[in-house]
Design an enzyme around this catalytic site. Structure first.
Site, short mmCIF file in Angstrom:
data_model
loop_
_atom_site.label_atom_id
_atom_site.label_comp_id
_atom_site.label_asym_id
_atom_site.label_seq_id
_atom_site.Cartn_x
_atom_site.Cartn_y
_atom_site.Cartn_z
N HIS A 1 0.58 -1.12 0.01
CA HIS A 1 0.03 0.41 0.40
C HIS A 1 0.64 0.98 0.03
O HIS A 1 0.95 1.60 0.71
CB HIS A 1 -1.24 0.10 1.60
CG HIS A 1 -1.84 1.03 0.91
ND1 HIS A 1 -2.63 1.38 2.33
CD2 HIS A 1 -1.98 1.90 0.59
CE1 HIS A 1 -3.57 2.35 1.80
NE2 HIS A 1 -2.65 3.14 0.92
N GLY B 1 -9.00 7.82 -3.37
CA GLY B 1 -10.07 8.78 -2.49
C GLY B 1 -10.81 8.76 -2.08
O GLY B 1 -11.13 7.89 -1.58
N HIS C 1 1.45 4.47 -2.94
CA HIS C 1 0.88 5.42 -3.93
C HIS C 1 1.86 5.87 -5.05
O HIS C 1 2.96 6.28 -4.33
CB HIS C 1 0.23 6.44 -3.89
CG HIS C 1 -0.92 6.20 -2.79
ND1 HIS C 1 -1.94 5.88 -3.37
CD2 HIS C 1 -2.08 5.93 -1.90
CE1 HIS C 1 -3.28 4.88 -3.18
NE2 HIS C 1 -2.90 4.77 -1.79
N HIS D 1 -9.76 1.21 -1.73
CA HIS D 1 -9.53 1.48 -0.49
C HIS D 1 -10.87 1.80 0.57
O HIS D 1 -11.68 1.96 -0.38
CB HIS D 1 -9.49 3.71 -0.64
CG HIS D 1 -7.35 3.47 -0.54
ND1 HIS D 1 -7.05 3.21 -1.85
CD2 HIS D 1 -6.75 4.03 0.39
CE1 HIS D 1 -5.91 3.40 -1.74
NE2 HIS D 1 -5.26 4.42 -1.15
N GLU E 1 -11.07 4.27 6.17
CA GLU E 1 -10.24 4.92 6.26
C GLU E 1 -11.06 5.93 6.98
O GLU E 1 -10.29 5.48 7.95
CB GLU E 1 -9.56 5.03 4.41
CG GLU E 1 -8.46 6.38 4.71
CD GLU E 1 -8.02 6.49 4.10
OE1 GLU E 1 -8.00 6.73 3.21
OE2 GLU E 1 -6.27 7.38 3.79
N ARG F 1 4.43 14.32 -15.32
CA ARG F 1 3.89 14.16 -16.75
C ARG F 1 4.98 13.32 -18.37
O ARG F 1 3.70 13.14 -18.50
CB ARG F 1 4.02 15.41 -17.19
CG ARG F 1 3.71 16.54 -16.33
CD ARG F 1 3.29 18.25 -16.78
NE ARG F 1 2.95 18.90 -15.60
CZ ARG F 1 3.21 20.54 -15.46
NH1 ARG F 1 3.14 20.82 -16.59
NH2 ARG F 1 2.14 21.05 -14.64
N ASP G 1 1.62 4.57 3.00
CA ASP G 1 0.77 5.36 2.24
C ASP G 1 1.18 6.46 0.88
O ASP G 1 1.18 6.00 0.14
CB ASP G 1 -0.50 6.17 2.49
CG ASP G 1 -1.61 5.90 2.84
OD1 ASP G 1 -1.99 5.46 1.33
OD2 ASP G 1 -3.17 6.59 3.03
#
Ligand code: ADE
Ligand code: ZN
Length: 328
Positions: free
Chosen positions: A22, A177, A24, A204, A207, A77, A285
């Site tokens: 977990h 999200g 990101h 998720h 949370e 990007r 996270d």
């Protein structure tokens, strides 16, 4: 089983082979990398120097965090940006004794909010992971995820880009999200489509919300792992569901503190989750954003749950057992 209040055995914890399930990719961008990306793209950074960016990594709650998280998402990007972030974080994780990383990637955020296409993002991440793994021997996988504040139909179209590109490094799809939108829009078909391609789902849930989210993720999305899941402890029936099905919760105690998902360390349900027999893996996270690293999370578990070395080893083993097979 109870420790003797001795100091956290950090080197022992480092030496345990473990997986981080977990984390990101976008949330691994540290202050120095953020400033480099801003300069690369001619964008005004949110703060002029590293100390300022570290201060900017402070949140009064989840909405403020998401706003800043998506600012970072917008700084990634080009393929080289993704490669840089991936290579740096695999090395960071290696230094913490992590042998396997599963990167959640905000796929629909990049595609729908920033007008990107998936193929170059994916290929950049793969290049960065390969470069690091050549040195470290780590395995890794990708979990492209849905941001449910975006319409489900748009997310479905965006995820088609994922499904139509190289899936050999994609181990699952996910969802990050705010969960509010689950009740008004239906993301279930995207999980069904992923499953039809052999890709499991994770999400998720629980949370900031409660056990109903965890149940929904399991029953509607078919989630086989839950990110966070701490809200499950509010409903014994959902705890039973997790235990009976062997669904792991990828818990991030430092994140929960930083985003005020719990009032205090003492209020965190991690000890109760372990006592109830829930499979728990530890994650960071968004580590620089929460001023944490994976061994800090093992230290929190050690302190909060009164673990001994066997307890630390069980957590590390659980993370390896709950990892998706990368086929390598
Ligand atoms: N995306 C990145 N970090 C997240 C978190 N803590 N919760 C939900 N989505 C996220
Ligand atoms: Zn997360």
């Amino acid at each position: 089983m109870m420790q003797d209040m001795s100091e956290f055995p950090r080197e022992f914890a480092r030496s345990l082979p473990k997986a981080e399930l977990h984390v990101h990719l976008e949330g691994t961008v540290d202050a120095a990398t953020l400033l480099a990306l801003a300069e690369r793209h001619g964008v005004e950074p949110p703060a002029p120097d590293e100390a300022g960016v570290r201060d900017w990594f402070t949140f009064d709650g989840f909405p403020m965090f998401l706003e800043r998280y998506f600012t970072v998402v917008g700084l990634l990007r080009d393929p080289d940006d993704f490669a840089l972030a991936a290579e740096r974080y695999l090395q960071t994780a290696h230094d913490q004794g992590v042998v396997h990383v599963e990167f959640h990637v905000s796929a629909t955020g990049h595609i729908l909010e920033n007008g990107k296409t998936w193929a170059p993002i994916h290929d950049g991440i793969v290049d960065g992971c390969r470069r690091a793994a050549e040195r470290t021997g780590q395995t890794w996988g990708l979990i492209p995820d849905i941001s449910p504040h975006l319409p489900a139909a748009d997310c479905g179209r965006a995820m088609e880009q994922v499904f139509e590109h190289d899936l050999s490094h994609v181990v699952a799809i996910g969802m990050g999200g705010p969960a509010d939108s689950w009740w008004t829009d239906d993301f279930t078909p995207i999980y069904e489509r992923a499953r039809s391609l052999g890709l499991p789902g994770v999400a998720h849930a629980g949370e900031h919300g409660g056990a109903d989210e965890v149940r929904y993720a399991i029953e509607r999305f078919g989630a086989v792992r839950i990110q966070h899941g701490i809200g499950a402890m509010q409903d014994p029936a959902v705890v039973d569901l997790l235990v009976e099905r062997g669904i792991a919760c990828d818990v991030c105690p430092g994140s929960n503190l930083a985003l005020h998902a719990v009032e205090s360390a003492a209020a965190h349900p991690l000890p109760r989750m372990l006592d109830a027999g829930v499979t728990v893996t530890l994650g960071t996270d968004d580590p620089p954003m929460f001023h944490t690293a994976l061994l800090d999370e093992y230290e929190r578990a050690w302190q909060w749950c009164g673990l001994d070395e066997d307890g630390l080893r069980r957590l590390a083993d659980a993370s390896l057992a709950a990892a998706f097979d990368t086929g390598r």
